[in-house]
Design an enzyme around this catalytic site. Sequence first.
Site, PDB file in Angstrom:
ATOM      1  N   ASP A 109       0.856  -1.173   0.000  1.00  0.00           N
ATOM      2  CA  ASP A 109       0.000   0.000   0.000  1.00  0.00           C
ATOM      3  C   ASP A 109       0.900   1.234   0.000  1.00  0.00           C
ATOM      4  O   ASP A 109       2.029   1.185   0.490  1.00  0.00           O
ATOM      5  CB  ASP A 109      -0.874  -0.029   1.248  1.00  0.00           C
ATOM      6  CG  ASP A 109      -1.672   1.243   1.423  1.00  0.00           C
ATOM      7  OD1 ASP A 109      -2.430   1.603   0.507  1.00  0.00           O
ATOM      8  OD2 ASP A 109      -1.511   1.890   2.481  1.00  0.00           O
TER       9      ASP A 109
ATOM     10  N   ASP B  93      -0.057   5.127   0.717  1.00  0.00           N
ATOM     11  CA  ASP B  93      -0.247   6.156   1.732  1.00  0.00           C
ATOM     12  C   ASP B  93      -0.428   5.539   3.115  1.00  0.00           C
ATOM     13  O   ASP B  93      -1.349   4.760   3.342  1.00  0.00           O
ATOM     14  CB  ASP B  93      -1.451   7.030   1.383  1.00  0.00           C
ATOM     15  CG  ASP B  93      -1.333   7.618  -0.025  1.00  0.00           C
ATOM     16  OD1 ASP B  93      -0.212   7.986  -0.409  1.00  0.00           O
ATOM     17  OD2 ASP B  93      -2.362   7.694  -0.720  1.00  0.00           O
TER      18      ASP B  93
END
Length: 197
Positions: free
Chosen positions: A22, A24
């Site tokens: 992932d 952010d």
Amino acid sequence: MNLPRNDPARTGTLRRPAVFLDRDGTLTEPRHYPSRPEDLVLQAGVGPPLRALQQAGFALVVVTNQSGLARGLFDEAAVPPMHRRLRELLAPHRVRLDGIYLCPHHPGGVVPRLSVVCSCRKPAPGMLHQAAGDLDRDLSSSWMVGDSAGDIEAGHRAGTRTALVAPQPLPGVAPTLYRATTAEALTAIAAREIPPA
């Protein structure tokens, strides 16, 4: 929308693993709908374990929900500069990304063509499936690393192992491993996956 790169590590019929990351809050520090290159700041300490995993044959692939596109907070022209910035941040650590995949959709968005239910928005596993197919990677020997229940669910649905990065465990979320920081999670994965010299 994705920006895959050719994977030079493909070897015959052997399908090698990947680490799906992932963006952010996991690979980069959390920001509220980041839309400018300067919004991206690499998480501390991630360079060495990423490099070790890359050298061990793992593809490094970013899979990121970017509902800010569907919400009209920024447009698609903002995306390539941010991807370039991410690669630039990793380059001093001698780390390269094999792919960056993003989902621009959200059913509650304001941009009609992006305001849909899709198969790529995590927790759906679409981005992981696409990346594994593009890069010829084995999902069952791969990892999904993220900071949300949706990241972990996407990994479970795709058949990967999972690593949750969060200040504390999330109720009802059962990752393969849990660590407080991304650097700690990646180091733990490297310790499991890379044989001692």
